[in-house]
Scaffold this motif. Structure first.
Motif, PDB file in Angstrom:
ATOM      1  N   ARG A 337       0.459  -0.930   0.078  1.00 15.56           N
ATOM      2  CA  ARG A 337      -0.311  -0.190   0.150  1.00 15.56           C
ATOM      3  C   ARG A 337       0.890   1.097   0.121  1.00 15.56           C
ATOM      4  NH1 ARG A 337      -5.664  -0.759   0.730  1.00 15.56           N
ATOM      5  NH2 ARG A 337      -5.540  -3.014   1.717  1.00 15.56           N
ATOM      6  N   HIS A 359      -1.884  11.863 -11.516  1.00 12.27           N
ATOM      7  CA  HIS A 359      -1.854  10.830 -10.377  1.00 12.27           C
ATOM      8  C   HIS A 359      -1.603  10.923  -9.978  1.00 12.27           C
ATOM      9  CE1 HIS A 359      -5.186   8.619  -9.136  1.00 12.27           C
ATOM     10  NE2 HIS A 359      -4.159   7.514  -9.291  1.00 12.27           N
ATOM     11  N   PRO A 361      -2.266   8.835  -6.369  1.00 12.18           N
ATOM     12  CA  PRO A 361      -2.851   7.833  -5.475  1.00 12.18           C
ATOM     13  C   PRO A 361      -2.341   8.039  -3.849  1.00 12.18           C
ATOM     14  CG  PRO A 361      -1.928   6.084  -7.075  1.00 12.18           C
ATOM     15  CD  PRO A 361      -1.158   7.290  -7.232  1.00 12.18           C
ATOM     16  N   THR A 365      -3.607   3.408  -0.867  1.00 11.18           N
ATOM     17  CA  THR A 365      -4.260   2.777  -2.023  1.00 11.18           C
ATOM     18  C   THR A 365      -3.491   1.757  -2.342  1.00 11.18           C
ATOM     19  OG1 THR A 365      -4.742   5.528  -2.623  1.00 11.18           O
ATOM     20  CG2 THR A 365      -4.125   3.269  -4.141  1.00 11.18           C
ATOM     21  N   PRO A 366      -3.816   0.407  -2.577  1.00 12.04           N
ATOM     22  CA  PRO A 366      -3.181  -0.955  -3.253  1.00 12.04           C
ATOM     23  C   PRO A 366      -2.191  -0.430  -3.659  1.00 12.04           C
ATOM     24  CG  PRO A 366      -5.374  -1.088  -2.730  1.00 12.04           C
ATOM     25  CD  PRO A 366      -4.808   0.498  -2.143  1.00 12.04           C
ATOM     26  N   THR A 367      -0.735  -1.054  -3.762  1.00 12.78           N
ATOM     27  CA  THR A 367      -0.671  -0.427  -5.506  1.00 12.78           C
ATOM     28  C   THR A 367      -0.799  -1.801  -6.534  1.00 12.78           C
ATOM     29  OG1 THR A 367       1.397  -1.900  -4.929  1.00 12.78           O
ATOM     30  CG2 THR A 367       2.111   0.479  -3.868  1.00 12.78           C
ATOM     31  N   GLN A 368      -0.657  -1.286  -7.689  1.00  9.49           N
ATOM     32  CA  GLN A 368      -0.461  -2.653  -8.883  1.00  9.49           C
ATOM     33  C   GLN A 368       0.447  -2.597  -9.730  1.00  9.49           C
ATOM     34  OE1 GLN A 368      -4.418  -1.609 -11.217  1.00  9.49           O
ATOM     35  NE2 GLN A 368      -3.832   0.229 -10.553  1.00  9.49           N
ATOM     36  N   ASN A 377      -0.234   2.797 -11.311  1.00  9.16           N
ATOM     37  CA  ASN A 377      -0.079   4.163 -10.220  1.00  9.16           C
ATOM     38  C   ASN A 377      -0.065   5.538 -10.191  1.00  9.16           C
ATOM     39  OD1 ASN A 377       0.378   1.251  -8.109  1.00  9.16           O
ATOM     40  ND2 ASN A 377       1.640   0.925  -9.586  1.00  9.16           N
TER      41      ASN A 377
END
Length: 406
Positions: A337, A359, A361, A365-368, A377
């Motif tokens: 996160r 942007h 996050p 926020t959970p990472t991708q 992200n």
């Protein structure tokens, strides 16, 4: 003019196409997978009607929705701008008698093996390639053309599901990971050494009316597999440079060979020791919000130009070519996160006037994953009148901004 637009709200930039169609005077009707109430208020106001179906790639359901609309009003155009939707929409378009991109063209722009067969026959320089469905066929190809080789789905978009094998051991691993071991069809290509870029167009009647050239730093496969890299996609404003003449000529040759008429296109290419080589084409706009970079760099509304092409068969504004514009992906140091950012204030102090959108996050926020793409992200879109200065700005951002995660 009545235009049915497929999936008008997801991903979010779909709304821009609806906005543009509405702005040039079209009566816009939507077909999508989401409930009407899930659409944002502005999109709902711009749609004259909306039909929800289970999946827009289900040709039976899509044809039912289109024919239902045709029972109520004359349908002039049926449009989509998502890669996976282009072929089912083209098939339904032909069965319902609506003009637009043909099923043949959509198929050739989706199936990488058939695409390259047609382009080689037309004299377009491409990598050797073949369709395969077994490990034996993959090893036969590698034996004929040598390593490295690239294996990818026949109809993938971008780098999704794409693997590079540098030797027999890596190819055996790819055979397992790609599904080839279970007989899943794939495309195999010889690896082309060189710099990777793309050529995007807006065509009207088979002729390029707007075009843009962008560069990957680094090439896509490396960018989508390596966490520490903050990859960039940069659109040049030096479109009249003599070095790009060959790219433009190749692009028009591809358009002619595939029967492309009035649509956006996205063409990938490599340039290296063996010269310019064509990679692949999508009969749709590029991903990662690249049209927003073109809008920012050229001080015009490319979405509106697309709508003008679709509805009125022409474009009416020339791009300014004032700015080079690019996007940089800013990746978290690890998966988990997001916990915060560092280095952003100094970057905004130095380049705030050049940053056109971004942007970041919020913490928590959970990472991708890295493989999720350039906008998965944090990211920033930046422009500058000088291409080389823009590259330096993006490099500075990538080195200075840290995305922390835990």
């Amino acid at each position: 003019m009545n235009v049915i637009f497929i999936e008008p709200s997801f991903p979010s930039n779909q709304r821009e196409f609806v906005r543009a169609l509405h702005a040039v005077g079209a009566t816009v009707h939507g077909i999508g997978e989401r409930p009407y109430d899930w659409l944002d208020e502005e999109t709902r106001q711009r749609l004259a009607s909306y039909q929800q179906i289970g999946a827009v790639t289900d040709e039976g359901a899509l044809e039912w929705a289109v024919r239902k609309a045709q029972d109520q009003f004359w349908v002039d155009r049926l449009e989509t701008v998502i890669e996976a939707h282009t072929l089912p929409v083209a098939n339904v378009r032909e069965r319902t008698g609506i003009p637009g991109t043909t099923a043949r063209t959509a198929y050739l722009c989706r199936d990488k093996v058939a695409m390259k067969d047609v382009l080689r026959a037309a004299g377009v320089p491409t990598a050797a390639s073949a369709g395969i469905s077994s490990a034996a066929e993959a090893f036969d190809f590698a034996g004929a053309f040598g390593f490295p080789v690239i294996i990818k789905p026949r109809s993938a978009a971008g780098a999704a599901g794409t693997f590079r094998a540098r030797d027999a051991a890596e190819l055996e691993d790819v055979v397992q990971r790609s599904g080839l071991a279970d007989g899943v069809p794939a495309a195999i290509e010889e690896f082309i050494e060189g710099h990777e870029g793309f050529y995007d167009t807006l065509c009207v009647g088979g002729r390029v009316q707007h075009d843009f050239i962008s560069h990957y730093y680094p090439n896509v496969l490396e960018a989508m597999r390596t966490r520490w890299i903050s990859p960039q996609i940069v659109a040049t404003n030096r479109m009249d440079a003599p070095a790009y003449a060959e790219v433009k000529a190749m692009g028009q040759k591809v358009i002619d060979a595939l029967g492309i008429w009035t649509t956006a296109t996205h063409m990938e290419w490599f340039f290296g020791p063996r010269g310019l080589k064509f990679s692949e084409i999508g009969c749709r706009p590029p991903g990662v919000g690249q049209w927003d970079s073109y809008c920012a760099g050229n001080e015009f509304d490319l979405y509106r130009q697309w709508a003008m092409a679709v509805c009125h068969g022409r474009v009416d504004v020339a791009p300014s070519r004032r700015y080079a514009a690019g996007i940089i992906a800013l990746r978290p140091e690890r998966d988990g996160r997001i916990t915060g950012y560092s280095g952003t204030e100094a970057i905004w102090d130095r380049y705030g006037d050049n940053i056109v959108s971004h942007h970041f996050p919020p913490p928590g926020t959970p990472t991708q994953a890295v493989e999720a793409g350039y906008m998965a992200n944090a990211w920033a879109r930046v422009r500058h009148e000088d291409y080389d200065t823009l590259r330096n700005i993006l490099d500075d951002m990538g080195e200075s901004i840290k995305v922390h995660a835990g």
